[in-house]
Design a protein around this motif. Structure first.
Motif, PDB file in Angstrom:
ATOM      1  N   ALA A  33       0.847  -1.189   0.000  1.00 34.72           N
ATOM      2  CA  ALA A  33       0.000   0.000   0.000  1.00 34.72           C
ATOM      3  C   ALA A  33       0.885   1.242   0.000  1.00 34.72           C
ATOM      4  N   ILE A  34       0.303   2.363  -0.367  1.00 36.56           N
ATOM      5  CA  ILE A  34       0.981   3.658  -0.290  1.00 36.56           C
ATOM      6  C   ILE A  34       0.393   4.423   0.898  1.00 36.56           C
ATOM      7  N   PRO A  35       1.168   5.022   1.810  1.00 35.41           N
ATOM      8  CA  PRO A  35       2.640   5.062   1.792  1.00 35.41           C
ATOM      9  C   PRO A  35       3.254   3.678   1.928  1.00 35.41           C
ATOM     10  N   LEU A  36       4.437   3.547   1.359  1.00 36.12           N
ATOM     11  CA  LEU A  36       5.043   2.240   1.207  1.00 36.12           C
ATOM     12  C   LEU A  36       5.417   1.587   2.524  1.00 36.12           C
ATOM     13  N   SER A  37       5.171   0.299   2.550  1.00 34.75           N
ATOM     14  CA  SER A  37       5.657  -0.554   3.631  1.00 34.75           C
ATOM     15  C   SER A  37       6.261  -1.768   2.938  1.00 34.75           C
ATOM     16  N   PRO A  38       6.927  -2.650   3.667  1.00 34.99           N
ATOM     17  CA  PRO A  38       7.487  -3.821   2.996  1.00 34.99           C
ATOM     18  C   PRO A  38       6.411  -4.580   2.217  1.00 34.99           C
ATOM     19  N   PRO A  39       6.641  -4.859   0.934  1.00 36.33           N
ATOM     20  CA  PRO A  39       5.607  -5.490   0.112  1.00 36.33           C
ATOM     21  C   PRO A  39       5.412  -6.968   0.419  1.00 36.33           C
ATOM     22  N   ASP A  40       4.198  -7.435   0.229  1.00 36.09           N
ATOM     23  CA  ASP A  40       3.874  -8.855   0.343  1.00 36.09           C
ATOM     24  C   ASP A  40       4.031  -9.517  -1.026  1.00 36.09           C
ATOM     25  N   VAL A  41       4.158 -10.843  -1.031  1.00 35.51           N
ATOM     26  CA  VAL A  41       4.275 -11.594  -2.273  1.00 35.51           C
ATOM     27  C   VAL A  41       2.915 -12.193  -2.624  1.00 35.51           C
ATOM     28  N   TRP A  42       2.487 -12.016  -3.868  1.00 35.47           N
ATOM     29  CA  TRP A  42       1.174 -12.456  -4.335  1.00 35.47           C
ATOM     30  C   TRP A  42       1.331 -13.318  -5.587  1.00 35.47           C
ATOM     31  N   VAL A  43       0.317 -14.117  -5.872  1.00 36.89           N
ATOM     32  CA  VAL A  43       0.193 -14.764  -7.175  1.00 36.89           C
ATOM     33  C   VAL A  43      -1.209 -14.498  -7.710  1.00 36.89           C
ATOM     34  N   MET A  44      -1.336 -14.527  -9.038  1.00 36.23           N
ATOM     35  CA  MET A  44      -2.657 -14.352  -9.669  1.00 36.23           C
ATOM     36  C   MET A  44      -2.641 -15.024 -11.030  1.00 36.23           C
ATOM     37  N   SER A  45      -3.824 -15.167 -11.592  1.00 38.07           N
ATOM     38  CA  SER A  45      -3.955 -15.694 -12.942  1.00 38.07           C
ATOM     39  C   SER A  45      -3.666 -14.592 -13.953  1.00 38.07           C
ATOM     40  N   PRO A  46      -3.396 -14.947 -15.212  1.00 40.11           N
ATOM     41  CA  PRO A  46      -3.041 -13.934 -16.211  1.00 40.11           C
ATOM     42  C   PRO A  46      -4.135 -12.917 -16.510  1.00 40.11           C
ATOM     43  N   ASP A  47      -5.373 -13.207 -16.125  1.00 41.72           N
ATOM     44  CA  ASP A  47      -6.421 -12.207 -16.306  1.00 41.72           C
ATOM     45  C   ASP A  47      -6.620 -11.366 -15.047  1.00 41.72           C
ATOM     46  N   GLY A  48      -5.765 -11.566 -14.065  1.00 44.53           N
ATOM     47  CA  GLY A  48      -5.836 -10.774 -12.832  1.00 44.53           C
ATOM     48  C   GLY A  48      -6.721 -11.383 -11.763  1.00 44.53           C
ATOM     49  N   SER A  49      -7.384 -12.473 -12.094  1.00 41.40           N
ATOM     50  CA  SER A  49      -8.277 -13.084 -11.112  1.00 41.40           C
ATOM     51  C   SER A  49      -7.481 -13.923 -10.112  1.00 41.40           C
ATOM     52  N   GLY A  50      -8.107 -14.184  -8.984  1.00 41.52           N
ATOM     53  CA  GLY A  50      -7.530 -15.088  -8.000  1.00 41.52           C
ATOM     54  C   GLY A  50      -6.294 -14.562  -7.300  1.00 41.52           C
ATOM     55  N   ALA A  51      -6.141 -13.245  -7.232  1.00 43.76           N
ATOM     56  CA  ALA A  51      -4.956 -12.685  -6.575  1.00 43.76           C
ATOM     57  C   ALA A  51      -4.943 -13.085  -5.096  1.00 43.76           C
ATOM     58  N   THR A  52      -3.837 -13.694  -4.685  1.00 43.67           N
ATOM     59  CA  THR A  52      -3.739 -14.261  -3.347  1.00 43.67           C
ATOM     60  C   THR A  52      -2.369 -13.967  -2.753  1.00 43.67           C
TER      61      THR A  52
END
Lengths: 151, 82
Positions: free
Chosen positions: A92-111
């Motif tokens: 999020a902004i303001p920046l904090s250490p980023p989390d690692v996510w995965v998603m499908s190529p259409d942007g769905s299922g971001a986890t």
């Protein structure tokens, strides 16, 4: 460009805005990339969000797949595995250490697959089988490379 | 492969998957393996270069700026930002 440096071809143009961090799909037919504000200079605060887009490897069919408003996203090399999962980092902004996510190529299922918690992670990359990631884990006085299995 | 930040700049290192055998191959950052693992593309001073994964000769690929190199899966192309 070709791997010998010849044949430079623009896939995006000024009208597309600031585009960076390209990464090919596993089959090479598409490219996922970041569109939006360039990373801030060290010591300055990131104030603008950005988005994740895909396009054909010839620059066609540009499509926004992810952008959650007040967030800043990061794509690294080998972000797209053979199971069609895209690995990215988000904060999020303001920046904090980023989390690692995965998603499908259409942007769905971001986890979220790795919460930054009290550590700072960076530069995640899939292994060839697409079931593990190598990632940098930073602590107070050092950083090291770790391997993480994903379900 | 990883980048090591030193007081004098960025260094590219290769290490075995079990963490052994760390070897410095040159200077630069944003390293990217070619699919056949013979070559590494990387960024240095705002341009993109390649180097053999065993070290040795360096080839400068861009002259008008570039970073974030990424190999195509067949090894024929490198996508990058400029």
């Amino acid at each position: 460009m070709n791997s010998d440096g010849s044949g430079n071809t623009n896939l995006t143009s000024v009208s597309d805005g600031y585009c960076s961090w390209p990464s090919y799909s596993y089959d090479g037919t598409k490219i996922v990339y970041i569109k939006g504000e360039s990373p801030s200079a060290p010591g300055t605060e990131q104030t603008s969000s950005n988005e994740i887009w895909t396009m054909g490897s010839d620059g066609s069919s540009k499509q926004k797949i992810y952008g959650e408003g007040n967030t800043y996203n990061l794509i690294f090399q080998r972000a797209w595995n053979s199971s069609d999962k895209i690995l990215f980092m988000r904060t999020a902004i303001p920046l904090s250490p980023p989390d690692v996510w995965v998603m499908s190529p259409d942007g769905s299922g971001a986890t979220v697959v790795l919460d930054s918690d009290s550590y700072t992670y960076g530069d995640p990359v899939w292994n060839n089988a697409g079931d593990k990631i190598a990632i940098i884990k930073g602590e107070e006085t050092s950083q090291n490379v770790f391997i993480l299995s994903l379900p | 492969m990883y980048t090591r930040v030193t007081g004098s700049g960025y260094e590219l290192w290769i290490v075995n998957a079990d963490g052994s055998g760390a070897t410095k191959i040159g200077g630069g950052f944003d390293p990217s393996w070619s699919p056949n693992a013979d070559t590494i593309a990387y960024t240095l001073d705002g341009e993109i270069y390649t180097i053999s994964s065993s070290g040795g000769s360096v080839t400068k690929l861009t002259t008008q700026g570039g970073d974030n190199p990424a190999w195509s899966p067949d090894g024929t192309k490198i996508a990058y930002a400029r």
